[in-house]
Motif scaffolding. Structure first.
Motif, short mmCIF file in Angstrom:
data_model
loop_
_atom_site.label_atom_id
_atom_site.label_comp_id
_atom_site.label_asym_id
_atom_site.label_seq_id
_atom_site.Cartn_x
_atom_site.Cartn_y
_atom_site.Cartn_z
N SER A 46 21.04 -11.63 -8.78
CA SER A 46 21.14 -11.93 -10.21
C SER A 46 20.63 -13.34 -10.50
CB SER A 46 22.59 -11.79 -10.69
OG SER A 46 23.05 -10.46 -10.54
N ALA A 47 20.91 -14.28 -9.61
CA ALA A 47 20.41 -15.64 -9.79
C ALA A 47 18.88 -15.66 -9.74
CB ALA A 47 20.98 -16.55 -8.70
N ALA A 100 13.61 -14.56 -15.34
CA ALA A 100 13.74 -14.17 -16.75
C ALA A 100 13.80 -15.38 -17.67
CB ALA A 100 14.99 -13.31 -16.94
N THR A 101 14.28 -16.51 -17.18
CA THR A 101 14.35 -17.72 -18.00
C THR A 101 12.96 -18.15 -18.44
OG1 THR A 101 16.39 -18.47 -16.92
CG2 THR A 101 15.08 -20.13 -18.07
N VAL A 122 22.14 -6.79 -15.09
CA VAL A 122 21.11 -6.00 -14.41
C VAL A 122 21.22 -6.17 -12.89
CG1 VAL A 122 18.63 -5.77 -14.02
CG2 VAL A 122 19.51 -6.02 -16.35
N GLY A 123 21.41 -7.40 -12.43
CA GLY A 123 21.50 -7.65 -10.99
C GLY A 123 22.63 -6.89 -10.34
N TYR A 124 23.80 -6.89 -10.97
CA TYR A 124 24.95 -6.18 -10.39
C TYR A 124 24.81 -4.66 -10.52
CZ TYR A 124 27.79 -10.13 -8.98
OH TYR A 124 28.28 -11.23 -8.31
N ILE A 139 28.72 -10.69 -3.42
CA ILE A 139 27.90 -11.78 -2.89
C ILE A 139 26.41 -11.49 -3.07
CG2 ILE A 139 27.25 -13.01 -0.78
CD1 ILE A 139 30.17 -12.51 0.18
N ASP A 140 25.99 -10.29 -2.65
CA ASP A 140 24.57 -9.94 -2.78
C ASP A 140 24.16 -9.85 -4.24
OD1 ASP A 140 24.44 -9.87 -0.06
OD2 ASP A 140 24.38 -7.69 0.13
#
Length: 292
Positions: free
Chosen positions: A15-16, A22-23, A253-255, A9-10
């Protein structure tokens, strides 16, 4: 099992956020060829302004968010006009050396912004009040409703950007500028306006990502380098100029960072992504979906 769900969840939420920032970073490189190393500083400016307004005025969290985004946009404009365009138009710099001067200039500019924030606010972490209060239970894991809202909002904004780029005349001009800027000029478009537009989009996205980060995890001027490194890792992993690659890399990267923070130590969270970046650059320099 509870810990795994918490990481999932985190990790999805952070990551979002990374995908959102990053977009804009990737779109700007794809259209104008600029890698902005003051990216983290722009995000932190937005976060600090949002925190300041939300905590010291009647505007609340919503007003702080809007003014934080505006602060990020104005800082992006300042980066473009004061640093990037000045270097690109300088007759003293050879055309084949412009990119390295832009990289160096934005890096120094980011350090200057960080130093200014340190002087004004110290490097203590700041955290905005959540836009939405309350807690939601997901499979038995109690998660702040604000965290869920952040992930949804990030993807809504990314979706709107996709529609803008792929379904509007302005978006087609942006794509054309990325593919053949000289041909676009011959059709009567002014590249300066196209570049200003892409910096506007970038500034809004970076500002929003910075404010939402402050509302989710909190941030401080000391995080400017880490945020820039994360964004740079994402765009290189995904492939320079590839938005789809950056979205995939943002979740990698987020995970990686979330797993490291939970299972090893929060202070070491950027290390695995940077190690992965080194491996990818060595084995596949063009990144996951990049062509150059």
């Amino acid at each position: 099992m509870h810990l795994l769900l918490q990481i999932l969840i985190d990790g999805f939420a952070i990551s979002a956020l990374y995908a959102l920032g990053a977009t804009g970073f990737t779109l700007m490189f794809g259209v104008s060829g600029v890698l902005n190393l003051s990216h983290g500083a722009i995000m932190v400016v937005a976060a600090v302004v949002g925190w300041l307004v939300a905590g010291n005025s009647a505007a609340g969290a919503v007003g702080g968010t809007l003014l934080g985004i505006l602060a990020g946009l104005l800082t992006a404009y300042a980066t473009y006009f004061v640093v990037v365009r000045s270097i690109q138009r300088s007759k003293a710099i050879a055309s084949d050396e412009t990119e390295i001067f832009v990289l160096t200039g934005t890096l120094i500019w980011g350090i200057m912004i960080q130093s200014g924030l340190d002087y004004l606010f110290t490097d203590n972490p700041v955290a905005m009040r959540p836009l939405i209060r309350g807690v939601t239970s997901i499979a038995g894991v109690r998660t702040p409703t604000n965290e869920i809202m952040i992930a949804v909002l990030c993807w809504v904004v990314i979706g709107l950007l996709w529609l803008l780029v792929n379904r509007t005349r302005i978006g087609k001009a942006l794509l054309a500028a990325a593919i053949n800027p000289r041909g676009l000029t011959m059709l009567g478009f002014e590249l300066s306006k196209i570049y200003l537009l892409v910096w506007t989009i970038y500034g809004v996205l970076a500002g929003l990502a910075g404010v939402l980060l402050a509302s989710f995890l909190g941030t401080s001027p000391a995080n400017t380098g880490t945020l820039t490194a994360s964004a740079f890792s994402i765009v290189v992993l995904g492939g320079l100029g590839s938005v789809s690659g950056s979205l995939i890399a943002a979740y990698v990267v987020g995970y990686l960072e979330t797993i490291t923070a939970y299972l090893v130590a929060p202070t070491l969270r950027p290390i695995p992504a940077l190690l992965l970046l080194v491996i990818v650059v060595y084995l596949r320099p063009q990144g996951l979906l990049g062509r150059r």
